[in-house]
Design a protein around this motif. Structure first.
Motif, PDB file in Angstrom:
ATOM      1  N   SER A   5       0.850  -1.187   0.000  1.00 22.08           N
ATOM      2  CA  SER A   5       0.000   0.000   0.000  1.00 22.08           C
ATOM      3  C   SER A   5       0.885   1.237   0.000  1.00 22.08           C
ATOM      4  CB  SER A   5      -0.944  -0.002   1.201  1.00 22.08           C
ATOM      5  OG  SER A   5      -0.422   0.760   2.247  1.00 22.08           O
ATOM      6  N   TYR A   6       0.404   2.268  -0.661  1.00 23.34           N
ATOM      7  CA  TYR A   6       1.154   3.527  -0.718  1.00 23.34           C
ATOM      8  C   TYR A   6       1.382   4.071   0.691  1.00 23.34           C
ATOM      9  CZ  TYR A   6       2.203   8.411  -1.488  1.00 23.34           C
ATOM     10  OH  TYR A   6       2.809   9.642  -1.441  1.00 23.34           O
ATOM     11  N   TRP A   7       0.395   3.899   1.569  1.00 24.95           N
ATOM     12  CA  TRP A   7       0.497   4.441   2.941  1.00 24.95           C
ATOM     13  C   TRP A   7       1.593   3.729   3.727  1.00 24.95           C
ATOM     14  CZ3 TRP A   7      -2.197   8.157   1.428  1.00 24.95           C
ATOM     15  CH2 TRP A   7      -3.430   8.001   0.810  1.00 24.95           C
ATOM     16  N   LYS A   8       1.755   2.438   3.467  1.00 23.99           N
ATOM     17  CA  LYS A   8       2.823   1.700   4.155  1.00 23.99           C
ATOM     18  C   LYS A   8       4.177   2.053   3.547  1.00 23.99           C
ATOM     19  CE  LYS A   8       2.427  -2.714   5.268  1.00 23.99           C
ATOM     20  NZ  LYS A   8       2.017  -4.132   5.123  1.00 23.99           N
ATOM     21  N   THR A  31      -5.919  -0.186   8.703  1.00 21.12           N
ATOM     22  CA  THR A  31      -5.673   1.266   8.613  1.00 21.12           C
ATOM     23  C   THR A  31      -4.616   1.596   7.557  1.00 21.12           C
ATOM     24  OG1 THR A  31      -6.339   1.607  10.898  1.00 21.12           O
ATOM     25  CG2 THR A  31      -4.891   3.275   9.953  1.00 21.12           C
ATOM     26  N   GLY A  32      -3.639   0.725   7.390  1.00 22.10           N
ATOM     27  CA  GLY A  32      -2.593   0.970   6.401  1.00 22.10           C
ATOM     28  C   GLY A  32      -3.010   0.601   4.989  1.00 22.10           C
ATOM     29  N   HIS A  33      -4.253   0.147   4.817  1.00 17.44           N
ATOM     30  CA  HIS A  33      -4.712  -0.299   3.491  1.00 17.44           C
ATOM     31  C   HIS A  33      -6.003   0.399   3.061  1.00 17.44           C
ATOM     32  CE1 HIS A  33      -1.894  -3.409   4.726  1.00 17.44           C
ATOM     33  NE2 HIS A  33      -1.728  -3.641   3.445  1.00 17.44           N
ATOM     34  N   THR A  34      -6.294   1.508   3.707  1.00 20.61           N
ATOM     35  CA  THR A  34      -7.526   2.246   3.442  1.00 20.61           C
ATOM     36  C   THR A  34      -7.406   3.060   2.154  1.00 20.61           C
ATOM     37  OG1 THR A  34      -8.833   4.076   4.363  1.00 20.61           O
ATOM     38  CG2 THR A  34      -6.545   4.036   4.957  1.00 20.61           C
ATOM     39  N   THR A  35      -8.527   3.723   1.755  1.00 20.00           N
ATOM     40  CA  THR A  35      -8.403   4.755   0.715  1.00 20.00           C
ATOM     41  C   THR A  35      -8.316   6.130   1.374  1.00 20.00           C
ATOM     42  OG1 THR A  35     -10.795   4.712   0.487  1.00 20.00           O
ATOM     43  CG2 THR A  35      -9.529   3.543  -1.175  1.00 20.00           C
ATOM     44  N   ALA A  36      -8.490   6.176   2.703  1.00 17.80           N
ATOM     45  CA  ALA A  36      -8.264   7.397   3.489  1.00 17.80           C
ATOM     46  C   ALA A  36      -9.148   8.567   3.078  1.00 17.80           C
ATOM     47  CB  ALA A  36      -6.781   7.773   3.466  1.00 17.80           C
ATOM     48  N   LYS A  37     -10.421   8.266   2.847  1.00 16.49           N
ATOM     49  CA  LYS A  37     -11.407   9.333   2.680  1.00 16.49           C
ATOM     50  C   LYS A  37     -11.941   9.656   4.070  1.00 16.49           C
ATOM     51  CE  LYS A  37     -13.124   7.678  -1.822  1.00 16.49           C
ATOM     52  NZ  LYS A  37     -14.286   7.062  -2.493  1.00 16.49           N
ATOM     53  N   ILE A  38     -12.001  10.925   4.402  1.00 16.13           N
ATOM     54  CA  ILE A  38     -12.548  11.332   5.716  1.00 16.13           C
ATOM     55  C   ILE A  38     -13.898  11.967   5.433  1.00 16.13           C
ATOM     56  CG2 ILE A  38     -12.092  12.605   7.837  1.00 16.13           C
ATOM     57  CD1 ILE A  38      -9.196  12.917   6.882  1.00 16.13           C
ATOM     58  N   SER A  74       1.352   4.795 -15.637  1.00 18.51           N
ATOM     59  CA  SER A  74       1.944   3.648 -14.920  1.00 18.51           C
ATOM     60  C   SER A  74       1.018   3.229 -13.788  1.00 18.51           C
ATOM     61  CB  SER A  74       3.317   4.018 -14.345  1.00 18.51           C
ATOM     62  OG  SER A  74       3.166   5.046 -13.393  1.00 18.51           O
ATOM     63  N   ILE A  75       1.143   1.976 -13.372  1.00 19.75           N
ATOM     64  CA  ILE A  75       0.453   1.506 -12.174  1.00 19.75           C
ATOM     65  C   ILE A  75       1.569   1.194 -11.185  1.00 19.75           C
ATOM     66  CG2 ILE A  75      -1.068  -0.245 -11.176  1.00 19.75           C
ATOM     67  CD1 ILE A  75      -2.436  -0.461 -13.895  1.00 19.75           C
ATOM     68  N   ASP A  76       1.637   1.975 -10.124  1.00 19.17           N
ATOM     69  CA  ASP A  76       2.802   1.891  -9.230  1.00 19.17           C
ATOM     70  C   ASP A  76       2.566   1.015  -8.007  1.00 19.17           C
ATOM     71  OD1 ASP A  76       3.757   3.586 -11.079  1.00 19.17           O
ATOM     72  OD2 ASP A  76       4.161   5.260  -9.734  1.00 19.17           O
ATOM     73  N   TYR A  77       1.331   0.938  -7.556  1.00 14.97           N
ATOM     74  CA  TYR A  77       1.035   0.178  -6.325  1.00 14.97           C
ATOM     75  C   TYR A  77      -0.218  -0.659  -6.530  1.00 14.97           C
ATOM     76  CZ  TYR A  77       4.136   3.536  -4.084  1.00 14.97           C
ATOM     77  OH  TYR A  77       5.231   4.300  -3.751  1.00 14.97           O
ATOM     78  N   ARG A  78      -0.279  -1.752  -5.792  1.00 13.52           N
ATOM     79  CA  ARG A  78      -1.531  -2.509  -5.696  1.00 13.52           C
ATOM     80  C   ARG A  78      -1.621  -3.069  -4.289  1.00 13.52           C
ATOM     81  NH1 ARG A  78       1.770  -6.678  -8.037  1.00 13.52           N
ATOM     82  NH2 ARG A  78       1.680  -8.497  -6.661  1.00 13.52           N
ATOM     83  N   TRP A  79      -2.812  -3.061  -3.741  1.00 15.64           N
ATOM     84  CA  TRP A  79      -2.997  -3.710  -2.442  1.00 15.64           C
ATOM     85  C   TRP A  79      -4.452  -4.096  -2.272  1.00 15.64           C
ATOM     86  CZ3 TRP A  79      -2.060   1.674  -2.633  1.00 15.64           C
ATOM     87  CH2 TRP A  79      -2.971   2.512  -2.020  1.00 15.64           C
ATOM     88  N   SER A  80      -4.676  -4.997  -1.350  1.00 17.90           N
ATOM     89  CA  SER A  80      -6.054  -5.367  -1.044  1.00 17.90           C
ATOM     90  C   SER A  80      -6.261  -5.207   0.443  1.00 17.90           C
ATOM     91  CB  SER A  80      -6.339  -6.802  -1.471  1.00 17.90           C
ATOM     92  OG  SER A  80      -5.624  -7.700  -0.661  1.00 17.90           O
TER      93      SER A  80
END
Ligand code: FES
Length: 514
Positions: free
Chosen positions: A17-20, A76-83, A330-336
């Motif tokens: 994940s980008y956040w991690k 929490t480290g795999h969210t889309t982080a919308k508040i 480009s596709i730089d990250y992927r996570w589930s």
């Protein structure tokens, strides 16, 4: 870091994940020996960290956050982080199923959570890319327009900043949208990392790599971990799923859902806002400022854990979709990620069982945990401090909405039973010899059902497929290379070590001859 699968599809991007990947460097020690604190919190995600921060800020002398892995690396480290208080389409439903008073509590508490995060960011000057944005749910087909209009009306009735929009700056046709104004987005691990740094000093602790194994007693409550024992007056279970469940408590009232995210660089400018469609399959879009170009987070393909296609198919579907609407550089990250969902779609926040004064829990955030996780921390802090909180009722874990829940509980029991019993009699589709290096599968060897994984060197690892929590049969996740339990979300490494509670120990080895 392309990843070629058996199907010929090459998974795009880096599997993180980008956040991690961009989490500020921090390390907290494991527990060493026995300690005593006022409040112990299990789980170092948004609920655990925010609760510890608020309790400490309110003057609680000693708080300990106990995390099995590193903090902020779970859901929490795999969210889309919308508040946002816009949790897909929920307010029309809340008004009809829960009634005005409780729908109002839900709306107000989630709006308050946005402002709480904003005020913490401001007062602490936290550099976490916090920015105000409108949030939209759009109708991708004419059939959804009625639902969108009903949601606008319901949200307005509850005082939310909602309006109907005819058009959106998206590169495809829409049929109307509900807009919530003045919502926000941020970088969650930068925000929570800053809160964590304020917790871990002056008698308060964060213990990483410390797995809670057992919770016993009252006054004090004793939490046995693999590193020592923590005794506490009060305990919050802020884990994904309460680690000590039994049928009748949460077993039938929560289920697990997986969804997928791609971090994409596109050739076009991304419009102002956070977007999600009203239909299935879900497609959600929002952009994140990064060091280079913006990263667009493309999310969706949610499904009940353990059901549906191969995991790789879900990434492939998302990739096809984003390539059909934008020019992808480009596709730089992927996570589930795996979220816990309650059967009435409202989280459980409060005392673990009614009348238990010292044990609390928060779970069931239905993919909207940035705000509902903050709501949970605010409510639980008030409860522990003995203050009244006007939002408690709608989240009460002991609530039971008779008409709807009775029906849903039956279907939930049927689903859980299917994972518990049915999979044991379903035919297996492969022989162990057909498993290629890097893949896993449930197979039969010598008449026994086995979770078999072949490592890169060709060695076959054979495990008992019964989940160590309550015995459901795990399934192979071909994108993450993990064994996932469809019942309550326990996850295991390919070689069986536990990654994710509520299970607290790994899958047992099963000695068989290939
Ligand atoms: Fe509960 Fe597996 S049986 S997580």
């Amino acid at each position: 870091m392309a990843d070629q699968k058996e199907t010929g599809y090459t998974l795009p991007g880096r599997a993180e994940s980008y956040w991690k990947a961009t989490m500020p460097e921090s390390k907290y020690p494991p527990l060493s020996g026995d300690i005593r604190v006022d409040v112990a919190i299990l789980g170092g995600g948004i609920v655990g960290i925010t609760s510890a921060f608020l309790l400490k800020e309110a003057g609680v002398q000693s708080v300990a956050v106990i995390e099995a892995d590193r903090i902020l690396t779970g859901v929490t480290g795999h969210t889309t982080a919308k508040i946002t208080s816009q949790h897909h389409l929920i307010y029309d439903r809340l008004l009809s199923k829960f009634g005005r008073r409780q729908a109002q509590q839900y709306a107000e508490s989630n709006q308050a959570a946005i402002e709480k995060i904003a005020s913490i960011v401001n007062s602490r000057k936290i550099d976490c890319d916090f920015v105000r944005k409108p949030a939209y749910v759009y109708a991708g087909s004419e059939d959804s327009v009625g639902k969108i209009r009903n949601e606008v009306q319901a949200a307005q009735k509850l005082g939310l900043p909602a309006s109907f929009e005819e058009n959106l700056p998206l590169p495809f046709e829409i049929y109307g949208a509900v807009r919530f104004n003045h919502q926000a987005q941020f970088h969650p691990t930068k925000y929570l990392g800053a809160l964590a740094r304020e917790i871990h000093e002056d008698g308060c602790h964060i213990f990483e790599n410390t797995r809670a194994l057992k919770i016993e007693g009252e006054n004090p409550i004793s939490i046995k971990t693999d590193r020592g024992t923590v005794k506490a007056q009060k305990v919050i279970q802020a884990t994904h799923f309460p680690i000590h469940d039994r049928p009748g408590l949460f077993f039938e009232r929560l289920y697990q859902s997986r969804s997928y995210v791609l971090g994409v660089r596109i050739g076009e400018a991304f419009p102002e806002g956070m977007f999600i469609n009203a239909e299935e399959p879900v497609r959600s879009l929002r952009a994140q400022r990064t060091e280079g170009e913006e990263l667009v987070l493309v999310t969706g393909e949610g499904h009940r854990t353990g059901e549906g296609n191969h995991e790789t198919d879900h990434y492939q579907n998302l990739e096809k979709w984003v390539r059909s609407i934008y020019s992808v550089n480009s596709i730089d990250y992927r996570w589930s990620t795996q979220d816990t969902i309650s059967i009435d779609h409202v989280p459980y926040i409060g005392q673990l069982t009614s009348g238990s004064e010292n044990s609390y829990l928060a779970t069931g955030f239905r993919k909207w945990g940035m705000t509902t996780g903050t709501v949970a921390a605010m409510i639980l802090t008030d409860m522990i401090l003995g203050k009244s909180n006007s939002w408690e009722e709608v989240y009460d874990p002991s609530r039971f909405k008779l008409v709807e829940s009775a029906k849903n509980i039956l279907s939930q029991v049927a689903e859980a039973s299917k994972a518990f019993v049915g999979d044991r009699i379903l035919p297996v589709h492969k022989e162990a010899s057909q498993i290629i290096p890097g893949e896993g599968e449930i197979v039969k060897i010598e008449g026994e059902r086995v979770a078999a994984y072949r490592d890169r060197e060709g060695m076959l690892h054979t495990l008992d497929p019964s989940c160590r929590h309550l015995g459901c049969i795990v399934s192979w996740n071909d994108a993450e290379r993990t064994w996932d339990c469809p019942c309550h979300g326990s996850r295991y490494k390919a070689t069986g070590e536990v990654i994710h509670s509520p299970a607290v120990s790994g899958l047992s080895e099963k000695k068989v001859e290939e």
